[in-house]
Motif scaffolding. Structure first.
Motif, PDB file in Angstrom:
ATOM      1  N   SER A  71       8.983  25.661   0.568  1.00 57.32           N
ATOM      2  CA  SER A  71       9.341  25.284  -0.802  1.00 57.32           C
ATOM      3  C   SER A  71      10.442  24.241  -0.879  1.00 57.32           C
ATOM      4  CB  SER A  71       9.759  26.527  -1.588  1.00 57.32           C
ATOM      5  OG  SER A  71      10.883  27.134  -0.984  1.00 57.32           O
ATOM      6  N   SER A  72      11.132  24.001   0.231  1.00 58.76           N
ATOM      7  CA  SER A  72      12.247  23.037   0.218  1.00 58.76           C
ATOM      8  C   SER A  72      11.884  21.686   0.810  1.00 58.76           C
ATOM      9  CB  SER A  72      13.430  23.595   1.020  1.00 58.76           C
ATOM     10  OG  SER A  72      13.888  24.791   0.468  1.00 58.76           O
ATOM     11  N   LEU A  73      10.766  21.609   1.459  1.00 58.45           N
ATOM     12  CA  LEU A  73      10.462  20.445   2.279  1.00 58.45           C
ATOM     13  C   LEU A  73       9.107  19.848   1.912  1.00 58.45           C
ATOM     14  CD1 LEU A  73      11.399  18.759   4.696  1.00 58.45           C
ATOM     15  CD2 LEU A  73      10.391  20.482   6.194  1.00 58.45           C
ATOM     16  N   LEU A  74       9.075  18.523   1.851  1.00 60.68           N
ATOM     17  CA  LEU A  74       7.835  17.791   1.559  1.00 60.68           C
ATOM     18  C   LEU A  74       7.756  16.621   2.522  1.00 60.68           C
ATOM     19  CD1 LEU A  74       5.465  17.700  -0.528  1.00 60.68           C
ATOM     20  CD2 LEU A  74       6.859  16.090  -1.832  1.00 60.68           C
ATOM     21  N   ASN A  75       6.620  16.490   3.180  1.00 56.33           N
ATOM     22  CA  ASN A  75       6.413  15.391   4.100  1.00 56.33           C
ATOM     23  C   ASN A  75       5.303  14.485   3.601  1.00 56.33           C
ATOM     24  OD1 ASN A  75       8.296  16.440   6.028  1.00 56.33           O
ATOM     25  ND2 ASN A  75       6.721  17.828   6.807  1.00 56.33           N
ATOM     26  N   LEU A  76       5.341  13.235   4.039  1.00 60.28           N
ATOM     27  CA  LEU A  76       4.243  12.307   3.785  1.00 60.28           C
ATOM     28  C   LEU A  76       3.924  11.635   5.104  1.00 60.28           C
ATOM     29  CD1 LEU A  76       2.376  11.108   1.621  1.00 60.28           C
ATOM     30  CD2 LEU A  76       4.053   9.270   1.312  1.00 60.28           C
ATOM     31  N   HIS A  77       2.755  11.954   5.646  1.00 59.55           N
ATOM     32  CA  HIS A  77       2.332  11.412   6.929  1.00 59.55           C
ATOM     33  C   HIS A  77       1.548  10.119   6.684  1.00 59.55           C
ATOM     34  CE1 HIS A  77       3.735  15.125   8.677  1.00 59.55           C
ATOM     35  NE2 HIS A  77       2.883  15.827   7.943  1.00 59.55           N
ATOM     36  N   LEU A  78       1.895   9.132   7.501  1.00 59.88           N
ATOM     37  CA  LEU A  78       1.346   7.791   7.320  1.00 59.88           C
ATOM     38  C   LEU A  78       0.568   7.382   8.562  1.00 59.88           C
ATOM     39  CD1 LEU A  78       4.707   6.184   6.103  1.00 59.88           C
ATOM     40  CD2 LEU A  78       2.979   7.354   4.700  1.00 59.88           C
ATOM     41  N   HIS A  79      -0.608   6.833   8.355  1.00 59.23           N
ATOM     42  CA  HIS A  79      -1.427   6.422   9.510  1.00 59.23           C
ATOM     43  C   HIS A  79      -2.335   5.269   9.103  1.00 59.23           C
ATOM     44  CE1 HIS A  79      -3.887   6.342  13.020  1.00 59.23           C
ATOM     45  NE2 HIS A  79      -4.944   6.832  12.414  1.00 59.23           N
ATOM     46  N   ALA A  80      -2.344   4.240   9.938  1.00 53.70           N
ATOM     47  CA  ALA A  80      -3.225   3.088   9.700  1.00 53.70           C
ATOM     48  C   ALA A  80      -2.971   2.446   8.350  1.00 53.70           C
ATOM     49  CB  ALA A  80      -4.695   3.495   9.846  1.00 53.70           C
ATOM     50  N   LEU A  81      -1.692   2.253   8.032  1.00 58.79           N
ATOM     51  CA  LEU A  81      -1.357   1.646   6.742  1.00 58.79           C
ATOM     52  C   LEU A  81      -1.644   0.154   6.740  1.00 58.79           C
ATOM     53  CD1 LEU A  81       1.906   3.383   5.525  1.00 58.79           C
ATOM     54  CD2 LEU A  81      -0.472   4.083   5.299  1.00 58.79           C
ATOM     55  N   GLN A  82      -1.695  -0.389   5.545  1.00 58.60           N
ATOM     56  CA  GLN A  82      -1.932  -1.806   5.325  1.00 58.60           C
ATOM     57  C   GLN A  82      -0.645  -2.466   4.820  1.00 58.60           C
ATOM     58  OE1 GLN A  82      -5.078  -3.102   6.028  1.00 58.60           O
ATOM     59  NE2 GLN A  82      -5.308  -1.026   6.848  1.00 58.60           N
ATOM     60  N   PRO A  83      -0.514  -3.775   4.996  1.00 58.50           N
ATOM     61  CA  PRO A  83       0.694  -4.455   4.493  1.00 58.50           C
ATOM     62  C   PRO A  83       0.934  -4.221   3.002  1.00 58.50           C
ATOM     63  CG  PRO A  83      -0.486  -5.890   5.996  1.00 58.50           C
ATOM     64  CD  PRO A  83      -1.352  -4.679   5.809  1.00 58.50           C
ATOM     65  N   GLU A  84      -0.121  -4.048   2.218  1.00 55.16           N
ATOM     66  CA  GLU A  84       0.068  -3.824   0.784  1.00 55.16           C
ATOM     67  C   GLU A  84       0.644  -2.438   0.475  1.00 55.16           C
ATOM     68  OE1 GLU A  84      -2.854  -4.655   2.217  1.00 55.16           O
ATOM     69  OE2 GLU A  84      -4.495  -3.383   1.477  1.00 55.16           O
ATOM     70  N   ASP A  85       0.736  -1.589   1.478  1.00 55.27           N
ATOM     71  CA  ASP A  85       1.362  -0.279   1.297  1.00 55.27           C
ATOM     72  C   ASP A  85       2.887  -0.369   1.378  1.00 55.27           C
ATOM     73  OD1 ASP A  85      -1.302   1.095   3.273  1.00 55.27           O
ATOM     74  OD2 ASP A  85      -1.130   1.058   1.078  1.00 55.27           O
ATOM     75  N   SER A  86       3.395  -1.532   1.721  1.00 58.76           N
ATOM     76  CA  SER A  86       4.847  -1.727   1.751  1.00 58.76           C
ATOM     77  C   SER A  86       5.402  -1.500   0.352  1.00 58.76           C
ATOM     78  CB  SER A  86       5.185  -3.137   2.224  1.00 58.76           C
ATOM     79  OG  SER A  86       4.722  -3.354   3.536  1.00 58.76           O
ATOM     80  N   ALA A  87       6.380  -0.623   0.247  1.00 59.91           N
ATOM     81  CA  ALA A  87       6.913  -0.233  -1.060  1.00 59.91           C
ATOM     82  C   ALA A  87       8.089   0.713  -0.844  1.00 59.91           C
ATOM     83  CB  ALA A  87       5.855   0.461  -1.906  1.00 59.91           C
ATOM     84  N   LEU A  88       8.686   1.122  -1.949  1.00 61.86           N
ATOM     85  CA  LEU A  88       9.678   2.195  -1.932  1.00 61.86           C
ATOM     86  C   LEU A  88       8.943   3.496  -2.234  1.00 61.86           C
ATOM     87  CD1 LEU A  88      12.820   2.837  -1.875  1.00 61.86           C
ATOM     88  CD2 LEU A  88      12.658   2.808  -4.369  1.00 61.86           C
ATOM     89  N   TYR A  89       9.131   4.495  -1.390  1.00 62.62           N
ATOM     90  CA  TYR A  89       8.481   5.785  -1.597  1.00 62.62           C
ATOM     91  C   TYR A  89       9.551   6.782  -2.049  1.00 62.62           C
ATOM     92  CZ  TYR A  89       4.253   3.807   0.154  1.00 62.62           C
ATOM     93  OH  TYR A  89       3.144   3.011   0.291  1.00 62.62           O
ATOM     94  N   LEU A  90       9.345   7.299  -3.243  1.00 62.48           N
ATOM     95  CA  LEU A  90      10.306   8.198  -3.862  1.00 62.48           C
ATOM     96  C   LEU A  90       9.769   9.612  -3.901  1.00 62.48           C
ATOM     97  CD1 LEU A  90      11.213   5.968  -6.923  1.00 62.48           C
ATOM     98  CD2 LEU A  90      12.805   6.587  -5.117  1.00 62.48           C
ATOM     99  N   CYS A  91      10.643  10.535  -3.649  1.00 65.56           N
ATOM    100  CA  CYS A  91      10.319  11.956  -3.781  1.00 65.56           C
ATOM    101  C   CYS A  91      11.078  12.470  -4.999  1.00 65.56           C
ATOM    102  CB  CYS A  91      10.766  12.687  -2.522  1.00 65.56           C
ATOM    103  SG  CYS A  91      10.657  14.479  -2.606  1.00 65.56           S
ATOM    104  N   ALA A  92      10.473  13.388  -5.722  1.00 65.62           N
ATOM    105  CA  ALA A  92      11.149  14.001  -6.858  1.00 65.62           C
ATOM    106  C   ALA A  92      10.950  15.509  -6.817  1.00 65.62           C
ATOM    107  CB  ALA A  92      10.634  13.433  -8.180  1.00 65.62           C
ATOM    108  N   SER A  93      11.986  16.215  -7.226  1.00 64.34           N
ATOM    109  CA  SER A  93      11.959  17.672  -7.317  1.00 64.34           C
ATOM    110  C   SER A  93      12.082  18.026  -8.783  1.00 64.34           C
ATOM    111  CB  SER A  93      13.138  18.230  -6.508  1.00 64.34           C
ATOM    112  OG  SER A  93      13.282  19.599  -6.708  1.00 64.34           O
TER     113      SER A  93
END
Lengths: 112, 116
Positions: A71-93
């Motif tokens: 309940s305290s932890l959230l992950n985002l696994h990334l694989h085979a990304l594209q250049p257009e995936d470049s961005a700021l990734y925000l988590c919110a609770s």
């Protein structure tokens, strides 16, 4: 503790790499979200976790794989990304009196 | 569907002066929350102020206050005694419940510059 933490702050990866983003909160909130934000744009919702279960996937490509180990932890696994995936990734609770969204500082991702 | 409109892509203000950022929204709901978030160059989204739609009194947080006009569906943010640290992107957001979850609908944002 009213803080949402995210690691790493910055990440540079190649298109063949596998990496993970991490988000943590200790406010006892039971809902956590992932957003993607491009420069000068508002955040776009990617995933919603509620009580550690994936509730919403906003048609995100499978190269992004979320995980909620507890309940305290959230992950985002990334694989085979594209250049257009470049961005700021925000988590919110989500929680508090008004069910507000408390944002983490974000991970700035660059895909080469 | 709900929408949020921020018609001012950029605004500027002199230090110590007052500035007002505009936000309008469209909804058929009667009870909802509205928020203003600040995003400085560090990129962290910081909650500035919230307004509950059923409360007629305008919310105030120190130098930040809102002018909430429910009938007109308007929710403007006033920053008094502007400081250099107020320079940021400001997002207006409407909170709804969609598909059983708490969803924020953001406006396009207003970039505020503060000049010394």
């Amino acid at each position: 503790d009213t803080e949402v933490t995210q690691t790493p702050k910055h990440l540079v990866m190649g298109m063949t790499n596998k990496k993970s983003l991490k988000c943590e909160q200790h406010m006892g909130h039971r809902a956590m979200y992932w957003y993607k934000q491009k420069a000068k744009k508002p955040p776009e919702l990617m995933f919603v976790y509620s009580y550690e279960k994936l509730s919403i996937n906003e048609s995100v490509p499978s190269r992004f794989s979320p995980e909620c180990p507890n309940s305290s932890l959230l992950n985002l696994h990334l694989h085979a990304l594209q250049p257009e995936d470049s961005a700021l990734y925000l988590c919110a609770s989500i929680g508090g009196r008004a069910n507000e969204q408390f944002f983490g500082p974000g991970t700035r991702l660059t895909v080469l | 569907a709900q929408t949020v409109t921020q018609s001012q892509p950029e605004m500027s203000v002199q230090e110590a002066e007052t500035v007002t950022l505009s936000c309008t929204y469209d909804t058929s709901e009667s009870d909802y929350y509205l928020f203003w978030y600040k995003q400085p160059p560090s990129r962290q989204m910081i909650l500035v102020i919230r307004q509950e739609a059923y409360k007629q009194q305008n919310a105030t947080e120190n130098r930040f206050s809102v002018n909430f006009q429910k009938a007109a569906k308007s929710f403007s943010l006033k920053i008094s005694d502007s400081q250099l640290g107020d320079a940021a992107m400001y997002f207006c957001a409407y909170r709804t419940i969609s598909g059983g979850y708490n969803k924020l609908i953001f406006g396009a944002g207003t970039r505020l510059a503060v000049h010394p």
